[in-house]
Design an enzyme around this catalytic site. Sequence first.
Site, mmCIF file in Angstrom:
data_model
loop_
_atom_site.group_PDB
_atom_site.id
_atom_site.type_symbol
_atom_site.label_atom_id
_atom_site.label_comp_id
_atom_site.label_asym_id
_atom_site.label_seq_id
_atom_site.Cartn_x
_atom_site.Cartn_y
_atom_site.Cartn_z
ATOM 1 N N TRP A 141 0.832 -1.216 0.000
ATOM 2 C CA TRP A 141 0.000 0.000 0.000
ATOM 3 C C TRP A 141 0.859 1.256 0.000
ATOM 4 C CZ3 TRP A 141 -4.187 -1.218 -2.029
ATOM 5 C CH2 TRP A 141 -4.833 -2.410 -1.716
ATOM 6 N N ASP A 183 -16.857 3.460 6.225
ATOM 7 C CA ASP A 183 -16.268 2.496 5.299
ATOM 8 C C ASP A 183 -14.774 2.416 5.610
ATOM 9 O OD1 ASP A 183 -15.596 0.835 3.249
ATOM 10 O OD2 ASP A 183 -16.483 2.038 1.653
ATOM 11 N N VAL A 184 -14.376 1.337 6.272
ATOM 12 C CA VAL A 184 -13.010 1.181 6.788
ATOM 13 C C VAL A 184 -12.137 0.545 5.702
ATOM 14 C CG1 VAL A 184 -11.618 0.174 8.639
ATOM 15 C CG2 VAL A 184 -13.976 0.886 9.106
ATOM 16 N N GLY A 185 -11.174 1.320 5.174
ATOM 17 C CA GLY A 185 -10.390 0.858 4.027
ATOM 18 C C GLY A 185 -11.262 0.952 2.790
ATOM 19 N N GLY A 187 -10.989 2.307 -0.129
ATOM 20 C CA GLY A 187 -10.525 2.368 -1.517
ATOM 21 C C GLY A 187 -11.084 3.628 -2.175
ATOM 22 N N ASP A 208 -9.329 5.617 5.091
ATOM 23 C CA ASP A 208 -8.297 4.950 4.285
ATOM 24 C C ASP A 208 -7.056 5.830 4.374
ATOM 25 O OD1 ASP A 208 -6.807 3.594 2.074
ATOM 26 O OD2 ASP A 208 -8.736 2.663 1.628
ATOM 27 N N SER A 235 -4.835 5.668 9.421
ATOM 28 C CA SER A 235 -4.711 4.211 9.450
ATOM 29 C C SER A 235 -5.868 3.591 10.213
ATOM 30 C CB SER A 235 -3.397 3.832 10.137
ATOM 31 O OG SER A 235 -3.379 2.437 10.352
ATOM 32 N N SER A 250 -14.915 -4.086 3.631
ATOM 33 C CA SER A 250 -15.092 -4.855 2.401
ATOM 34 C C SER A 250 -13.722 -5.264 1.870
ATOM 35 C CB SER A 250 -15.848 -3.992 1.381
ATOM 36 O OG SER A 250 -15.686 -4.517 0.091
ATOM 37 N N HIS A 254 -9.064 -9.990 4.987
ATOM 38 C CA HIS A 254 -8.182 -11.024 4.394
ATOM 39 C C HIS A 254 -6.809 -10.476 4.022
ATOM 40 C CE1 HIS A 254 -9.095 -10.504 -0.220
ATOM 41 N NE2 HIS A 254 -9.014 -9.342 0.391
HETATM 42 C C1 LIG Z 1 -8.481 -4.375 -1.159
HETATM 43 S S1 LIG Z 1 -8.722 -2.660 -0.983
HETATM 44 C C2 LIG Z 1 -10.448 -2.634 -0.576
HETATM 45 C C3 LIG Z 1 -11.110 -1.351 -0.961
HETATM 46 C C4 LIG Z 1 -12.623 -1.317 -0.730
HETATM 47 N N1 LIG Z 1 -12.995 -1.652 0.613
HETATM 48 C C5 LIG Z 1 -13.330 -2.227 -1.711
HETATM 49 O O1 LIG Z 1 -13.858 -3.262 -1.309
HETATM 50 O O2 LIG Z 1 -13.339 -1.883 -2.900
HETATM 51 C C6 LIG Z 1 -7.894 -2.398 0.504
HETATM 52 C C7 LIG Z 1 -7.841 -0.951 0.994
HETATM 53 O O3 LIG Z 1 -7.243 -0.918 2.306
HETATM 54 C C8 LIG Z 1 -6.500 0.255 2.407
HETATM 55 N N2 LIG Z 1 -5.548 0.150 3.512
HETATM 56 C C9 LIG Z 1 -4.480 -0.676 3.577
HETATM 57 N N3 LIG Z 1 -3.862 -0.503 4.759
HETATM 58 C C10 LIG Z 1 -4.554 0.454 5.438
HETATM 59 C C11 LIG Z 1 -4.415 1.052 6.732
HETATM 60 N N4 LIG Z 1 -3.430 0.700 7.569
HETATM 61 N N5 LIG Z 1 -5.308 1.983 7.105
HETATM 62 C C12 LIG Z 1 -6.319 2.360 6.283
HETATM 63 N N6 LIG Z 1 -6.511 1.812 5.041
HETATM 64 C C13 LIG Z 1 -5.625 0.871 4.630
HETATM 65 C C14 LIG Z 1 -5.851 0.396 1.051
HETATM 66 O O4 LIG Z 1 -5.383 1.705 0.817
HETATM 67 C C15 LIG Z 1 -6.996 -0.033 0.134
HETATM 68 O O5 LIG Z 1 -7.749 1.065 -0.278
#
Ligand SMILES: C[S@@+](CC[C@H](N)C(=O)[O-])C[C@H]1O[C@@H](n2cnc3c(N)ncnc32)[C@H](O)[C@@H]1O
Length: 347
Positions: A141, A183-185, A187, A208, A235, A250, A254
């Site tokens: 990332w 919405d945690v993470g 994207g 994110d 984060s 979402s 994993h």
């Molecule tokens: C696989 S994507 C999923 C995006 C979205 N939830 C979706 O389903 O389309 C993973 C997301 O996690 C974010 N991410 C990774 N590490 C993170 C962290 N420590 N804190 C916040 N976001 C993080 C990435 O930037 C990325 O946008």
Amino acid sequence: MSTTEHSAAGSEEAPAVNFPALTDVVTPFAVRCAATLRLADLIGAGSRDAAALAESAGADPAALARLLDHLCVAGLFAADGDSYRVTAAGAVLREDHPAGLRATLDLETFVGRSDSSCANLLHSVRTGEPGYQKTFGAPLWTDTVAHPELVTGFEHLHEMFGAWSEPTVTGGFDWASAKQVVDVGCGHGAVLRRLLLAFGHLRATLVDLPEIVARAEQSLGEAGLGDRVSGAPGSYFDPLPEGADTYLLSLIVHQEPHERAVALLRRCADAAGSHGTVLVMQAPVTPANRFAMTALDLRMLVTVGGRERTVDQYRDLFAEAGLRIAGQYAGGSESPVDPVLFACVAN
Ligand SMILES: C[S@@+](CC[C@H](N)C(=O)[O-])C[C@H]1O[C@@H](n2cnc3c(N)ncnc32)[C@H](O)[C@@H]1O
């Protein structure tokens, strides 16, 4: 055991394997080089010999001729003397081919860099750590946000996943009673956009990395949803915005190994408190899809150190974070790799 029994058992345990095809490492990378250099399109545009192709593609002419010859052996190109043409099979490498393969084979994209990190699978298997950082010098990332051109490929991928998971995310769960979702993470908001369009009363907070939240705000603004979202960049291992009724993860859990996944889920549980719901969308490993999931599972290991899990493994993870599954919704697709939405509440 009789001879017949022995050979029957043997053939069951050892299906026929084409070992040269299974172990060749040059050809898969040669195909990716051709895709990255857009050789099929350049040949289509009139560059035919290695010198002209090298000039257009920005490559070394002699090295490119050697690559082209190997791809003739692979059946993707054919040579008439020094002049190359694309075969019917090679046409799949054209940008406008309906299969859309070229971009996924491009070594300079998000997916291509993930593919390259597989060269460090041994490191991952030995240590349990991702191989991506060993390959590119930074975790996936961090590397992605440092290269804005990679973000586009990652968004394309998430649009595909967003369409795949839409029935699971929007169906089943009682969104009508929810008001505010974190919405945690998030994207760039591929999943959230679908949710906000389906439920006009919902508002959302975007968590994110700062660069990605900015992209989500832009993309959701372009979809006319800007006044229903607010950004909370940072984060997800830090305290999350409190007071929302729903926390959505979402395809997030994993991508984290055990300890980090528990820490992240604890952050969600703390923010959701006794009244909120933590929603986890993942495709669990089942007896039916166990072997369909192995490649994805290894990719999660080598790229980010994550893993695919069974429903029982998710349940244990949730329990360690003080959560229990209160509801479980599936999209009902025919695919063996079917996403599930786990609705978790405080234990
Ligand atoms: C696989 S994507 C999923 C995006 C979205 N939830 C979706 O389903 O389309 C993973 C997301 O996690 C974010 N991410 C990774 N590490 C993170 C962290 N420590 N804190 C916040 N976001 C993080 C990435 O930037 C990325 O946008």
